[in-house]
Design an enzyme around this catalytic site. Sequence first.
Site, PDB file in Angstrom:
ATOM      1  N   LYS A 105       0.855  -1.185   0.000  1.00  0.00           N
ATOM      2  CA  LYS A 105       0.000   0.000   0.000  1.00  0.00           C
ATOM      3  C   LYS A 105       0.891   1.235   0.000  1.00  0.00           C
ATOM      4  O   LYS A 105       1.917   1.280   0.702  1.00  0.00           O
ATOM      5  CB  LYS A 105      -0.896  -0.040   1.242  1.00  0.00           C
ATOM      6  CG  LYS A 105      -1.935   1.070   1.329  1.00  0.00           C
ATOM      7  CD  LYS A 105      -2.793   0.842   2.563  1.00  0.00           C
ATOM      8  CE  LYS A 105      -3.851   1.907   2.743  1.00  0.00           C
ATOM      9  NZ  LYS A 105      -4.685   1.639   3.935  1.00  0.00           N
ATOM     10  N   SER A 186      -9.485   1.921   2.794  1.00  0.00           N
ATOM     11  CA  SER A 186      -8.354   2.631   2.200  1.00  0.00           C
ATOM     12  C   SER A 186      -7.383   1.705   1.484  1.00  0.00           C
ATOM     13  O   SER A 186      -6.652   2.130   0.605  1.00  0.00           O
ATOM     14  CB  SER A 186      -7.622   3.464   3.255  1.00  0.00           C
ATOM     15  OG  SER A 186      -7.000   2.675   4.221  1.00  0.00           O
ATOM     16  N   SER A 210     -10.044  -0.901   6.994  1.00  0.00           N
ATOM     17  CA  SER A 210      -9.334  -0.677   5.733  1.00  0.00           C
ATOM     18  C   SER A 210      -8.557  -1.863   5.190  1.00  0.00           C
ATOM     19  O   SER A 210      -8.023  -1.793   4.093  1.00  0.00           O
ATOM     20  CB  SER A 210      -8.408   0.539   5.859  1.00  0.00           C
ATOM     21  OG  SER A 210      -9.168   1.722   5.845  1.00  0.00           O
TER      22      SER A 210
END
Length: 521
Positions: A105, A186, A210
Amino acid sequence: MKKSILFTVFLFTFSGKAQNTSAHQFKYLEYDIEKIQHLYKNNKASVKEVVQAYLQRINDVDKNGVKLNSIITINPDAIKIADSLDHLDAKLKNKPLFGIPILLKDNIDTHDKMPNTAGSLALKNSFPLQDSYLVKKLREAGAVIIGKTNLSEWANFRGMKSTSGWSGLGGLTKNPYILDRNTCGSSAGSGAAISANLGIIAMGTETNGSITCPSSLNGIVGLKPTVGLISRQGIIPISSSQDTAGPMARTVKDIAISLGTMVGEDKADRETMGSDQFNQKDYTQFLTLNGLKGKRLGYLKSMTHGSSKKVDQLFIQTLKFLENQGAIIVEIDKDLLSPEVQEKSLELMIDEYKDGLNNYFASLGKNAVIKNIDELIAFNKNNKEELHYFGQEFLELSAKSKGTKDENYAKAVKIAQEGSREKGINLVMKKYTLDAIISPTTVEAWKTDLKNGDREDIFGGWEAAAIAGYPSITLPMGSIDGLPVGILFFAEKWQEGKLITMAYTFEQTNPQRKVPQFLNK
């Protein structure tokens, strides 16, 4: 890289919509860690060949073809790193993640040619001074970091009415099952990329949903560990009380293999100190097929409150399946979280966000492109692309706060943690003698709406564990109208092994993972 000639070939699905066949033709489709390493051990492929194939896959599916848009940055040194691994002495090739293509990420520091951006145009040229602790551990385990994934900008804590999967720098990530559907949470790019076979493992981060939500909507497995199991050093923060990184993969076994490589005490993250007595270097020991027999699993009827009747029906069918596997299903009559606990959790997140961001910017040294939260807010105001769809209310609230020095901060932490732990999960598990609590992870994916933001009536079984800082794992429970839906298992702190056992048994006896078809409906 050369665009594949397969882009000129199309097929028609049952829906009558044209699809690009290159998305469905991949040499290593649905491969896992074991299968990839089997190739290496039997000289059927080199690390360089495998990494090249995944980079081509990203080019074919993410950048061209269906344009999934789940990857922000490709590691320009990925091939070079892979080639160097091929030339290692044989005895050095036995590492648990040797030659495994991994995605991160884009809020996790790497000290290489990739910036760490949080999806923000403000940080597009922000290069960290060192690897995060997590990245050091992954490299030590033999992983090849091939790129960084798109995310909801600033981990979905920038503005109200935000759209999950969108960032100013990366644009909008699409759901690989039905392209106009949302990817949630996210870690949206990590979820979509792994589901689409753009890597073997992706690292996500979670403050509240997330990892779990994008794993559910993208039809994969996601583990949110106990806060303190994995160091947060070098990860762009929201909340020191709730933030954690965690692995996302297509199988529970890959979660177990990768998790053991990441854990450990780190003086730069005080939450990890003392964790060595609870963590495991090898979580594959928990991969047994009798992980549900005799287990007492609690569920809340309020977790199936009608946001999606189809999800409710699927979950009820799943309860019957669990019973057939020998689990004891227990209905819980007490909510795990009070409105006050949820309110205080948001308060502490806002306070911790200010200090966390300012400290992160300081870690970048003299070359930091943004030096504090106020500069970030000003940058966004001067860039129409950033505030085109939604605002930055959370950043502004945080900037106006006193941070963790606020006189009400300690009280908020106490209420949130006691309410979710001693008066929440711990209390319920003790009262009903439970091994875990289960729920649908969330509803099926909704249509992405950049104008109005995310659907607001989704229920999140993840929230209690997130606020408590406790572990949870989600994996596919089934599908609704072609869209995957996850089941969530969560328990008290340091119970990752027990959760992996139950999830693995569920996965092996009731496999529900389906390869996405990139449909246009």
